[in-house]
Design an enzyme around this catalytic site. Structure first.
Site, short mmCIF file in Angstrom:
data_model
loop_
_atom_site.label_atom_id
_atom_site.label_comp_id
_atom_site.label_asym_id
_atom_site.label_seq_id
_atom_site.Cartn_x
_atom_site.Cartn_y
_atom_site.Cartn_z
N CYS A 164 0.98 -1.33 0.15
CA CYS A 164 0.05 -0.12 0.08
C CYS A 164 0.82 1.38 -0.24
O CYS A 164 0.22 2.31 -0.30
CB CYS A 164 -0.76 0.01 1.15
SG CYS A 164 -1.78 -1.36 1.34
N ASN A 194 -9.93 -1.36 -0.50
CA ASN A 194 -8.44 -1.04 -0.30
C ASN A 194 -7.85 -1.35 -1.76
O ASN A 194 -7.92 -2.72 -2.05
CB ASN A 194 -8.10 -1.98 0.91
CG ASN A 194 -6.55 -1.78 1.00
OD1 ASN A 194 -5.88 -1.35 0.26
ND2 ASN A 194 -5.93 -2.39 2.31
N HIS A 250 -3.89 6.45 2.86
CA HIS A 250 -4.21 5.02 2.36
C HIS A 250 -5.58 4.62 2.79
O HIS A 250 -5.83 4.86 3.99
CB HIS A 250 -3.12 4.02 2.70
CG HIS A 250 -3.58 2.80 2.59
ND1 HIS A 250 -4.10 2.44 1.20
CD2 HIS A 250 -3.55 1.45 3.13
CE1 HIS A 250 -4.32 1.22 1.16
NE2 HIS A 250 -3.86 0.55 2.56
N1 ACO Z 1 -18.43 -10.61 7.31
C1 ACO Z 1 -18.93 -11.09 8.73
N2 ACO Z 1 -18.08 -11.50 9.91
C2 ACO Z 1 -16.80 -11.18 9.56
C3 ACO Z 1 -16.28 -10.98 8.22
C4 ACO Z 1 -17.28 -10.35 7.23
N3 ACO Z 1 -16.87 -10.33 5.93
N4 ACO Z 1 -14.95 -10.87 8.46
C5 ACO Z 1 -14.52 -11.17 9.69
N5 ACO Z 1 -15.75 -11.29 10.30
C6 ACO Z 1 -16.17 -12.10 11.86
C7 ACO Z 1 -14.85 -12.85 12.26
O1 ACO Z 1 -14.84 -14.06 11.67
C8 ACO Z 1 -15.06 -12.54 13.72
O2 ACO Z 1 -16.00 -13.61 14.13
P1 ACO Z 1 -15.65 -14.26 15.53
O3 ACO Z 1 -15.76 -13.26 16.70
O4 ACO Z 1 -16.93 -15.14 15.56
O5 ACO Z 1 -14.20 -15.16 15.41
C9 ACO Z 1 -15.83 -11.20 14.00
O6 ACO Z 1 -16.34 -10.88 12.33
C10 ACO Z 1 -14.68 -10.19 14.25
O7 ACO Z 1 -13.74 -10.31 13.70
P2 ACO Z 1 -12.29 -9.11 13.88
O8 ACO Z 1 -11.20 -9.72 12.99
O9 ACO Z 1 -12.13 -8.99 15.40
O10 ACO Z 1 -13.06 -7.87 13.22
P3 ACO Z 1 -12.57 -6.35 13.43
O11 ACO Z 1 -13.40 -5.60 13.76
O12 ACO Z 1 -11.11 -6.43 13.63
O13 ACO Z 1 -12.63 -5.85 11.82
C11 ACO Z 1 -11.04 -5.95 9.94
C12 ACO Z 1 -12.05 -6.88 10.78
C13 ACO Z 1 -12.26 -5.06 8.95
C14 ACO Z 1 -10.37 -6.87 8.91
C15 ACO Z 1 -10.22 -4.87 10.66
O14 ACO Z 1 -9.46 -5.57 11.60
C16 ACO Z 1 -9.34 -4.16 9.89
O15 ACO Z 1 -9.82 -3.33 8.93
N6 ACO Z 1 -8.01 -4.34 10.03
C17 ACO Z 1 -6.93 -3.64 9.02
C18 ACO Z 1 -6.81 -4.35 8.08
C19 ACO Z 1 -6.33 -3.70 6.93
O16 ACO Z 1 -6.48 -2.60 6.59
N7 ACO Z 1 -5.67 -4.64 6.16
C20 ACO Z 1 -4.71 -4.00 5.04
C21 ACO Z 1 -3.60 -2.93 5.64
S1 ACO Z 1 -2.39 -3.17 4.67
C22 ACO Z 1 -2.91 -3.05 3.33
O17 ACO Z 1 -3.76 -2.01 3.05
C23 ACO Z 1 -2.42 -3.85 2.30
#
Ligand code: ACO
Length: 309
Positions: A96, A266, A236
């Protein structure tokens, strides 16, 4: 591809995606469109806006993690498709942060007299490396491209400061495990999804907010620019909650932070130049404005650039 489209292929809901990420839709390139095709479309627009000729471009830097081929670089393909006879061309693999690292490199080449006019493009066809069976990742990413022409002059405008950092210790937080030389591609890897993006989202979230804020402060201090002098932060676009947390940490009003994640998701290296372009076309960036771009991605890697427009 809308959230409703994802509701049909994985166990998710529009409400979950919007509330956790801010994303409503993403652009997905069709099978016949390669990364270089998207890059060329963006580069043509950028060249047109800049008024530079193809012959004047002597440096082409392309940020991507989804090149057309493993060999040669995607930049070489774009150099040929664009017809840039005088350009040195290479890729930067900074996820990114690809566009910002490209801008930083171009700035150094131009400042040292090794290049005069650089074309920088951030481009990704992430749909080719996303696992559409993994709801944790597939809803987050989209395809896209953005480009800019950078040239040196003595007007006092331009790149005032850039900052780049990496921490390879955290490389497994966001990676594609199989397909390189450590774990060569195999049918088992493909069956397990190890040849597609794997991510620890919640850990990345914490590091992203902290290090993006540090990166913004770093370039402001380096350039001697006070926060009140910054007109717009162009971050980003990974997750609306990361952007909002960044704004809170920086103590910057949300209206000084450009956000377009709902339309694109993203797009990795393409995210900052797409946001920059849209901000400019919407009249949010005017001559003389101080703009800070900041990004964070797989590596882990992060960086920023402070530009006087
Ligand atoms: N739909 C429904 N439920 C989902 C989904 C989905 N698409 N994805 C995950 N869940 C569930 C998980 O399985 C989990 O369930 P569980 O509690 O039964 O195990 C629950 O939702 C919570 O999951 P978390 O990972 O705790 O959710 P969080 O609030 O952290 O959100 C997310 C997840 C959106 C990925 C967040 O952590 C995030 O955005 N992190 C940054 C990721 C990122 O930006 N990556 C790229 C950066 S680097 C780059 O850009 C290349």
């Amino acid at each position: 591809m809308t959230n409703a489209d994802f509701e049909r292929i994985v166990d998710t809901t529009d409400d979950w995606i919007v509330s956790r990420t801010g994303i409503r839709e993403r652009r997905i390139a069709d099978n016949g469109t390669s990364t270089s095709d998207m890059a060329v479309a963006a580069c043509q627009e950028a060249l047109k806006m800049s008024g530079c000729s193809h012959e004047e471009i002597d440096l082409l830097i392309l940020g991507t993690v989804t090149p057309d081929y493993r060999l040669p670089s995607c930049a070489c393909v774009v150099q040929e498709k664009m017809g840039l006879p005088n350009a040195a061309a290479f890729d930067v693999v900074s996820a990114c942060t690809g566009f910002i690292n490209g801008l930083s490199i171009a700035n150094s080449y131009i400042a040292s007299g090794h290049a005069k006019k650089a074309l920088i493009v951030g481009v990704e066809k992430l749909s080719a490396i996303v696992n559409y069976k993994d709801r944790n990742t597939c809803v987050l990413f989209g395809d896209g491209a953005g480009a800019a022409v950078v040239a040196g002059d003595d007007s006092g405008r331009g790149v005032l400061s850039t900052f780049m950092r990496s921490d390879g210790k955290m490389r497994e937080m966001l990676w594609i495990k199989a397909g390189g030389t450590t774990h060569q591609y195999s049918a088992e890897h493909a069956a397990s999804g190890a040849d597609k993006v794997l991510m620890n989202g919640s850990e990345i979230f914490k590091v992203a907010v902290k290090e993006m804020a540090n990166a913004v402060w770093h370039v402001m201090e380096d350039a001697g620019i006070d926060q009140s002098q910054v007109s717009l932060v162009v971050p980003h676009q990974a997750n609306i909650r990361i952007i909002e947390a960044l704004a809170r940490r920086l103590k910057v009003d949300k209206d000084k932070v450009y956000i377009n994640i709902s339309k694109y998701g993203n797009t990795s290296a393409a995210s900052v130049p797409i946001a920059l372009d849209e901000a400019y076309r919407e009249g949010r960036i005017k001559e003389g404005d101080h703009i800070v771009m900041v990004a964070f991605g797989g590596g882990l890697i992060w960086g920023s650039a402070l530009v006087k427009w």
